[in-house]
Design a protein around this motif. Structure first.
Motif, PDB file in Angstrom:
ATOM      1  N   MET A  70       4.473  18.486  -7.120  1.00 18.88           N
ATOM      2  CA  MET A  70       5.908  18.666  -6.921  1.00 18.88           C
ATOM      3  C   MET A  70       6.646  18.797  -8.246  1.00 18.88           C
ATOM      4  O   MET A  70       7.580  19.597  -8.387  1.00 18.88           O
ATOM      5  CB  MET A  70       6.470  17.490  -6.118  1.00 18.88           C
ATOM      6  CG  MET A  70       6.021  17.455  -4.668  1.00 18.88           C
ATOM      7  SD  MET A  70       6.509  18.927  -3.729  1.00 18.88           S
ATOM      8  CE  MET A  70       8.279  18.673  -3.590  1.00 18.88           C
ATOM      9  N   LYS A  71       6.248  18.010  -9.225  1.00 21.94           N
ATOM     10  CA  LYS A  71       6.892  18.068 -10.538  1.00 21.94           C
ATOM     11  C   LYS A  71       6.728  19.447 -11.165  1.00 21.94           C
ATOM     12  O   LYS A  71       7.701  20.048 -11.654  1.00 21.94           O
ATOM     13  CB  LYS A  71       6.307  17.001 -11.461  1.00 21.94           C
ATOM     14  CG  LYS A  71       6.903  17.001 -12.864  1.00 21.94           C
ATOM     15  CD  LYS A  71       6.322  15.897 -13.726  1.00 21.94           C
ATOM     16  CE  LYS A  71       4.902  16.196 -14.143  1.00 21.94           C
ATOM     17  NZ  LYS A  71       4.371  15.182 -15.083  1.00 21.94           N
TER      18      LYS A  71
ATOM     19  N   GLU B  78      -1.479  12.889  -7.857  1.00 20.87           N
ATOM     20  CA  GLU B  78      -1.741  14.326  -7.904  1.00 20.87           C
ATOM     21  C   GLU B  78      -0.682  15.107  -7.120  1.00 20.87           C
ATOM     22  O   GLU B  78      -0.246  16.183  -7.545  1.00 20.87           O
ATOM     23  CB  GLU B  78      -3.138  14.617  -7.342  1.00 20.87           C
ATOM     24  CG  GLU B  78      -4.295  14.097  -8.187  1.00 20.87           C
ATOM     25  CD  GLU B  78      -4.477  12.583  -8.099  1.00 20.87           C
ATOM     26  OE1 GLU B  78      -5.094  11.996  -9.021  1.00 20.87           O
ATOM     27  OE2 GLU B  78      -3.993  11.972  -7.111  1.00 20.87           O
ATOM     28  N   LEU B  79      -0.257  14.571  -5.992  1.00 21.84           N
ATOM     29  CA  LEU B  79       0.777  15.255  -5.204  1.00 21.84           C
ATOM     30  C   LEU B  79       2.122  15.212  -5.916  1.00 21.84           C
ATOM     31  O   LEU B  79       2.902  16.166  -5.842  1.00 21.84           O
ATOM     32  CB  LEU B  79       0.884  14.617  -3.825  1.00 21.84           C
ATOM     33  CG  LEU B  79      -0.287  14.901  -2.869  1.00 21.84           C
ATOM     34  CD1 LEU B  79      -0.188  14.041  -1.620  1.00 21.84           C
ATOM     35  CD2 LEU B  79      -0.322  16.382  -2.489  1.00 21.84           C
TER      36      LEU B  79
ATOM     37  N   GLU C 217       0.849  -1.181   0.000  1.00 24.07           N
ATOM     38  CA  GLU C 217       0.000   0.000   0.000  1.00 24.07           C
ATOM     39  C   GLU C 217       0.887   1.235   0.000  1.00 24.07           C
ATOM     40  O   GLU C 217       2.039   1.197   0.428  1.00 24.07           O
ATOM     41  CB  GLU C 217      -0.919   0.010   1.229  1.00 24.07           C
ATOM     42  CG  GLU C 217      -1.899  -1.158   1.261  1.00 24.07           C
ATOM     43  CD  GLU C 217      -2.753  -1.184   2.514  1.00 24.07           C
ATOM     44  OE1 GLU C 217      -2.418  -0.476   3.478  1.00 24.07           O
ATOM     45  OE2 GLU C 217      -3.758  -1.935   2.526  1.00 24.07           O
ATOM     46  N   LYS C 218       0.363   2.313  -0.527  1.00 23.88           N
ATOM     47  CA  LYS C 218       1.024   3.619  -0.534  1.00 23.88           C
ATOM     48  C   LYS C 218       2.379   3.640  -1.238  1.00 23.88           C
ATOM     49  O   LYS C 218       3.344   4.221  -0.735  1.00 23.88           O
ATOM     50  CB  LYS C 218       1.182   4.155   0.891  1.00 23.88           C
ATOM     51  CG  LYS C 218      -0.134   4.359   1.615  1.00 23.88           C
ATOM     52  CD  LYS C 218       0.094   4.916   3.014  1.00 23.88           C
ATOM     53  CE  LYS C 218      -1.223   5.104   3.739  1.00 23.88           C
ATOM     54  NZ  LYS C 218      -1.030   5.616   5.120  1.00 23.88           N
ATOM     55  N   PRO C 219       2.501   2.999  -2.416  1.00 28.44           N
ATOM     56  CA  PRO C 219       3.709   3.278  -3.200  1.00 28.44           C
ATOM     57  C   PRO C 219       3.689   4.740  -3.630  1.00 28.44           C
ATOM     58  O   PRO C 219       2.619   5.301  -3.870  1.00 28.44           O
ATOM     59  CB  PRO C 219       3.569   2.347  -4.404  1.00 28.44           C
ATOM     60  CG  PRO C 219       2.097   2.178  -4.565  1.00 28.44           C
ATOM     61  CD  PRO C 219       1.529   2.191  -3.173  1.00 28.44           C
ATOM     62  N   LEU C 220       4.832   5.363  -3.696  1.00 23.54           N
ATOM     63  CA  LEU C 220       4.889   6.779  -4.034  1.00 23.54           C
ATOM     64  C   LEU C 220       4.875   6.969  -5.548  1.00 23.54           C
ATOM     65  O   LEU C 220       5.632   6.314  -6.266  1.00 23.54           O
ATOM     66  CB  LEU C 220       6.153   7.412  -3.449  1.00 23.54           C
ATOM     67  CG  LEU C 220       6.356   7.283  -1.934  1.00 23.54           C
ATOM     68  CD1 LEU C 220       7.656   7.963  -1.519  1.00 23.54           C
ATOM     69  CD2 LEU C 220       5.174   7.876  -1.186  1.00 23.54           C
ATOM     70  N   ALA C 221       4.026   7.851  -6.015  1.00 22.59           N
ATOM     71  CA  ALA C 221       4.127   8.293  -7.404  1.00 22.59           C
ATOM     72  C   ALA C 221       5.421   9.085  -7.550  1.00 22.59           C
ATOM     73  O   ALA C 221       5.838   9.783  -6.615  1.00 22.59           O
ATOM     74  CB  ALA C 221       2.925   9.149  -7.780  1.00 22.59           C
ATOM     75  N   MET C 222       6.086   8.972  -8.667  1.00 23.09           N
ATOM     76  CA  MET C 222       7.378   9.646  -8.809  1.00 23.09           C
ATOM     77  C   MET C 222       7.645  10.071 -10.236  1.00 23.09           C
ATOM     78  O   MET C 222       6.992   9.597 -11.182  1.00 23.09           O
ATOM     79  CB  MET C 222       8.508   8.727  -8.346  1.00 23.09           C
ATOM     80  CG  MET C 222       8.707   7.447  -9.118  1.00 23.09           C
ATOM     81  SD  MET C 222       9.605   7.652 -10.677  1.00 23.09           S
ATOM     82  CE  MET C 222      11.149   8.313 -10.037  1.00 23.09           C
TER      83      MET C 222
END
Length: 433
Positions: A302-303, A297-298, A214-219
């Motif tokens: 940041m991008k 979305e977060l 759960e909660k892999p980070l989008a990057m």
């Protein structure tokens, strides 16, 4: 190669470990996988550009492909396969089509890392003779074990009375988040009822299984080049536009990007270079960065701000900035229904003494492209972890796996696939396909 893979898991894994190849350079690796897959016998085998659209690839290197291609040729790789992989189109997809039943995907990654493997006597690959034979490159994240699992599962399902469709994605370029997107967009990802992705270790010991992350980070990976104007640093510094100074401003300001109230966000500048001599105003600077977010979305937040920060810093110093998003991956969580099924299966596997229904991932993975595709089409996906006692962390020169975990991974995956075949918990409308 007539000996079953199940009887040579350790031998196969060690052979793959000796010949690591980094992202989009997995020429010999792909050729070896194809050789094994052909020996198994499948209904469909697609290699490189037949497995995906090359235009969908990300983070493809501009140079440095030819030496890896030549090395594969010297190792005796099939020339027709190498021709098909020209331009870095590596990886493969193998399909078993066995009549009515669920369509199940299994994704394993195949690339190595630019890490020099330890030659210490207490490092088992060095002590037992299967240390990497390629200077500066290493399987430091367990992808050699993942490939072994993919092949062994394919062989076991082929030898069974399985009814349904099994698609195994031998995905290149995971470490650069470059290969998940093209495979997710390919025809082979269409209509999958289930997607299983898998990783070894990740600080979970031998005998432990995590049924779904759960909660892999989008990057995203971002490269930026800043162009300025050179000048004599002593005689006429005012005539220069200092790209190094602009980059320094960009780096400092990037770490000052406001964090977001909706969740965790991260940014890092991992590599920077600039300048030519102490008495020359630098006319060019280059930096490589990443941005991550708890949600897609977060990450986008940041991008966008990272790009804006770099461009603004360049303008402030009279320079120009070229900012490129090299690759990215979304967040996708494992489905509870599939996690529950994997938990039940793993509990009954010999050698597994602890099963965690879920665990926070805390890192990023481009298997999320495939997970997201399957989930969007109405199927279920999970990313499971099979524990292994690794002496040091992933991505270190002394990383290794406990080879007892090889059989654990095969058994968990095969039993999960057979259970899905018989229970098939996904109910779809034909209009969803």
């Amino acid at each position: 190669m007539n000996e079953p893979i199940q009887d040579r898991l350790v031998t196969l894994r060690r052979s793959l470990h000796r010949h690591p190849e980094p992202a989009w350079r997995e020429f010999a690796t792909t050729a070896r996988l194809v050789e094994e897959i052909r020996a198994i016998g499948v209904d469909e085998l697609a290699v490189g550009p037949d497995a995906y659209d090359p235009a969908d690839r990300m983070a493809v290197p501009d140079a440095d492909l030819e030496p890896w291609l030549e090395r594969a040729r010297e190792r005796g790789a099939d020339e027709a396969l190498l021709e098909r992989m020209t331009g870095g189109n590596t990886g493969a997809v193998a399909v078993l089509d066995r009549g009515e039943g669920p369509a199940i995907g299994l994704r394993v990654d195949i690339d190595g890392l630019f890490i020099e493997e330890s030659d210490d006597d207490d490092h088992d690959p060095a002590a037992e003779g299967f240390r990497s034979e390629i200077d500066g490159t290493m399987h430091a994240c367990g992808h050699d074990a993942h490939m072994t699992w993919g092949l062994a599962v394919l062989e076991a399902i082929k030898a069974s009375d399985f009814s349904g469709r099994l698609v195994v994605f031998f995905q290149p370029a995971e470490e650069t988040s470059g290969g998940g997107c093209p495979m997710a967009k390919s025809e082979f990802a269409e209509g999958l009822d289930y997607l299983l992705a898998i990783h070894v270790g990740l600080d979970h010991p031998t005998g432990e299984v995590v049924a779904g992350i759960e909660k892999p980070l989008a990057m995203c990976h971002v490269d930026a080049t800043i162009e300025g104007t050179s000048a004599h640093a002593g005689k006429a510094p005012n005539e220069g536009d200092n790209a190094m100074h602009a980059m320094g401003t960009a780096i400092e300001n990037a770490y000052g990007i406001p964090r977001h109230a909706d969740g965790m966000t991260r940014v890092n500048i991992g590599y920077a270079e600039a300048g030519s001599a102490s008495n020359v105003i630098a006319e060019r600077a280059h930096m490589e960065a990443e941005a991550r977010g708890e949600t897609t979305e977060l990450m986008e937040y940041m991008k966008d701000r990272l790009e804006r920060t770099v461009r603004s810093a360049a303008r402030m110093h009279g320079c120009r900035a070229d900012v490129e998003v090299v690759s990215e991956s979304p967040r996708a969580d494992s489905d509870p229904e599939l996690q529950s099924l994997v938990s039940e299966v793993a509990t009954g596997v010999d050698g597994i003494d602890r099963v965690l229904p879920a665990a926070d991932f805390g890192a990023s993975e481009d298997a999320t492209f495939l997970m997201e595709r399957v989930q969007r089409d109405g199927g279920l996906a999970t990313y499971l972890i099979v524990g292994t006692d690794h002496p040091t962390s992933h991505h270190t020169p002394t990383f290794d796996v406990d080879e007892d975990s090889l059989a654990h991974g095969v058994d968990v995956l095969v039993e999960t696939i057979r259970t899905l075949e018989h229970q098939h918990p996904v109910a779809r409308n034909e209009s969803e396909r």
